[in-house]
Design an enzyme around this catalytic site. Structure first.
Site, short mmCIF file in Angstrom:
data_model
loop_
_atom_site.label_atom_id
_atom_site.label_comp_id
_atom_site.label_asym_id
_atom_site.label_seq_id
_atom_site.Cartn_x
_atom_site.Cartn_y
_atom_site.Cartn_z
N GLU A 121 -42.49 4.30 10.54
CA GLU A 121 -42.99 4.88 9.29
C GLU A 121 -43.82 3.77 8.67
OE1 GLU A 121 -43.79 5.11 6.11
OE2 GLU A 121 -42.03 5.90 5.06
N GLU A 130 -51.92 0.51 6.19
CA GLU A 130 -50.92 -0.54 6.38
C GLU A 130 -50.90 -1.05 7.82
OE1 GLU A 130 -47.16 0.71 4.68
OE2 GLU A 130 -48.12 0.77 2.72
#
Ligand code: SAH
Length: 648
Positions: A121, A130
């Site tokens: 995740e 990210e």
């Protein structure tokens, strides 16, 4: 990552509260483990970015034989070890405190063998911001087996073309009209700014708080691109193109975008960030760690209804940007070298999106113009102290009119590259300042009262001020109100258990870091994105008189706020109001309480300060609920900070 940063802590708490996400991950993980087991293989899981260890514990519960839980952030990895142990999974889960690209495989390595289930995740609102793509690319090459199961299985990015004056005002400076005595003057932005592609940083917002009256939909929702996480992933720059048929005439300005993830190959377990007009509101899960994206097209493009246009998404390893074309360009996917947008006009580096919005706010500008008209004389000598302000230009058009015809603007406005305390008479050509101006606005301000820097600057330039100087704004006041949040309370509330796993270690970590900072601090939030209702009337708690210098002593106030409505007292909201002149002010906080339920409307360009109470009083449940909240608030002139204490 900074553990003490408010956003980091909030993100973790918010993820653990995201029921929809957690349930679907669990379903996806169970399905993946059974598929592997059905093939008669051992289920070996790699969980990259394990955080609390949650997804590994799900996998272990689902029958995985072994899990490698990789976490780069040391305090988090330590927490994961504790949480895994507390939940009794120490023999099934190995926490590895490394970046995934440093993990080794082999008999003496971090992992005994490659995994056949890949769980992660690693997504932000923009999906890839990210670093999910390079992490997956590396994992497929070095850490997992060919044909591995991935949870999530696939991510898909969706787009919709819209026109929105409100959102467009976050990226371009609109012409400002000034009603001067000798007619209307229009202040326009330079052409470099008009044609500037802006900055590539993502604009992520709670799109569900954007009323449908604030934008016009120009196209259907279309799939822009998707990534299959069970196959080798390429992170190198590329582009994707789709054809759109416009459903309305208008100006194509904005691309709204969001993504969904399919937890399994069938697509039956789907977790989506789609906004309210795309899916029924009953299915909306509030979350703050994943929102929606607003992309600004380089230029607005008029379109007619039914027109076919081509939208191209470009991406590098970490970010996405868009271009709209009327005819399909022959683009060679293999060697895209379209540069990510780089601001050429400097304005996008100086002004962030909400600052653009604030400068484009006509009502606000009107307040400044009205008060400037009152205080300016033709021979005024003005000093403006604010970052990237248009006040000098406004002041020039209103005040020194007779010079306008003879001179160019640059002769009338001098930019002083000096800090207020190092300002000398020669900077000011030996003139005394008759009007001292500020919005006030400073780019380094985080909390509302940080703009009191203006007061310090005013104090530092005192010797250059004429004896009858006018200071605009003449004063500021700090206002406060007790609120119940619809959702924002989640980022501060302990989680306890998450899908049956005890994550109290995480709650304690958050609490300790708050206690460490005495938890007497407020944090900034743009409240137009976070609905709340008022439980008390707003109250003015402190005033700051800019006509005088900053005092030596603290300013403090004690008092109480009566609770007029029933509800949960989650916290206090604080904001500043600037009194430009005696009868004109600019409010950076509450603009209206819109109905008898107490729903609040907030200034859409500013962040307000939120002080979360450590205990929440629910007056609906408790019969002996207090009828008031008492407060003590203190402004320390040495530090410029405001501290506060509440008793419920
Ligand atoms: N898996 C947890 C936490 C997700 S947050 C959950 O679902 O609740 C993402 C975490 O991944 C962060 O703690 C971050 O520090 C970590 N991280 C991101 N990229 C990483 C990488 N390449 N290797 C190891 N850790 C990573």
């Amino acid at each position: 990552f900074d553990w003490n940063s408010v956003s980091f802590r909030s993100r973790y708490a918010d993820m653990l509260h995201d029921k929809d996400r957690n349930v679907k991950y669990y379903q996806g993980i169970r399905a993946a483990v059974s598929r592997v087991k059905e093939r008669g293989e051992k289920a070996i899981v790699l969980d990259i970015g394990t955080g609390t260890g949650l997804l590994s514990m799900m996998a272990a519960s689902a029958g995985a034989d072994f899990c490698y839980a990789v976490e780069v952030f040391k305090p988090m990895a330590n927490a994961a070890v504790k949480i895994v142990e507390k939940n009794g999974f120490s023999d099934k889960i190995k926490v590895i405190n490394k970046h995934s690209t440093e993990v080794t495989v082999g008999p003496d390595g971090d992992m005994q063998c490659r995994a056949n289930i890949l769980v992660t995740e690693l997504f932000d609102t923009e999906l890839i911001g990210e670093g999910a793509l390079p992490t997956y690319e590396h994992a497929h090459k070095h850490l997992v087996q060919e044909g591995c199961e991935a949870v999530p299985h696939r991510a898909t990015v969706y787009v919709q073309l819209v026109e929105s004056k409100r959102m467009w005002s976050w990226n371009k400076l609109f012409p400002v009209s000034v009603e001067a005595e000798d007619g209307e003057k229009i202040i326009v932005s330079p052409s470099e700014m008009e044609n500037c592609p802006g900055v590539p940083s993502v604009c992520d917002i709670q799109l569900n708080q954007m009323p449908s009256s604030d934008f016009t939909i120009l196209s259907d929702v279309v799939t822009m691109f998707s990534v299959d996480f069970s196959k080798p992933v390429r992170s190198a720059s590329t582009c994707y193109s789709v054809q759109l048929e416009t459903v309305k005439p208008g100006k194509a300005q904005i691309v709204l975008s969001w993504w969904d993830i399919d937890m399994d190959p069938s697509g039956k377990i789907n977790c989506t960030m789609a906004p309210y007009w795309v899916k029924p509101t009953s299915a909306l899960q509030w979350r703050d760690h994943w929102m929606q994206c607003v992309y600004f097209l380089p230029n607005e493009e008029p379109v007619f209804q039914g027109e076919k246009v081509y939208l191209t998404a470009y991406r590098d390893e970490y970010s996405v940007w868009y271009k709209l074309q009327k005819a399909r360009e022959k683009e060679n996917k293999a060697d895209v070298h379209v540069e990510s947008p780089v601001c050429r006009c400097q304005a996008h580096l100086l002004w962030n999106r909400s600052r653009f919005g604030e400068l484009n706010d006509q009502n606000r500008t009107c307040q400044y113009i009205k008060s400037l008209m009152k205080v300016l004389k033709t021979d005024s000598v003005c000093l403006c102290i604010s970052d990237g302000s248009l006040l000098p230009v406004l002041a020039h058009y209103i005040g020194a009119k007779q010079f306008l015809k003879a001179n160019h603007l640059e002769d009338k406005i001098k930019i002083l590259e000096a800090r207020p305390e190092s300002l000398t008479s020669s900077h000011l050509e030996d003139k005394k300042i008759s009007v001292l101006l500020g919005e006030p606005f400073f780019t380094t301000s985080l909390l509302p009262w940080h703009n009191l820097y203006f007061w310090y600057a005013r104090t530092a330039v005192t010797m250059h001020l004429a004896s009858d100087v006018t200071v605009l704004p003449q004063s500021a006041s700090l206002h406060m109100m007790i609120v119940e949040f619809q959702d924002l309370w989640r980022i501060r509330s302990p989680c306890g258990t998450c899908e049956g796993f005890d994550v109290r270690t995480m709650d304690d970590m958050i609490k300790n870091s708050l206690n460490f900072r005495e938890s007497k601090e407020a944090e900034p939030h743009p409240l137009w994105e976070y609905p709340c209702k008022s439980l008390s009337d707003p109250q003015e708690v402190l005033t700051f008189d800019f006509r005088r210098t900053v005092p030596q002593h603290c300013l403090s106030a004690e008092g109480s706020l009566n609770l007029l409505r029933k509800g949960k007292s989650h916290g206090a909201v604080l904001w500043m109001e600037y009194h430009l002149t005696a009868d004109t002010s600019v409010n950076t906080g509450l603009t209206q309480i819109s109905n008898d339920k107490g729903n609040c409307e907030w200034n859409p360009h500013c962040k307000q300060a939120v002080y979360f109470f450590s205990t929440v009083i629910d007056s609906e449940i408790q019969t002996d609920f207090p009828s008031a909240v008492t407060y003590a608030i203190n402004f320390n002139p040495k530090t410029g900070e405001i501290t506060m204490d509440f008793k419920l």
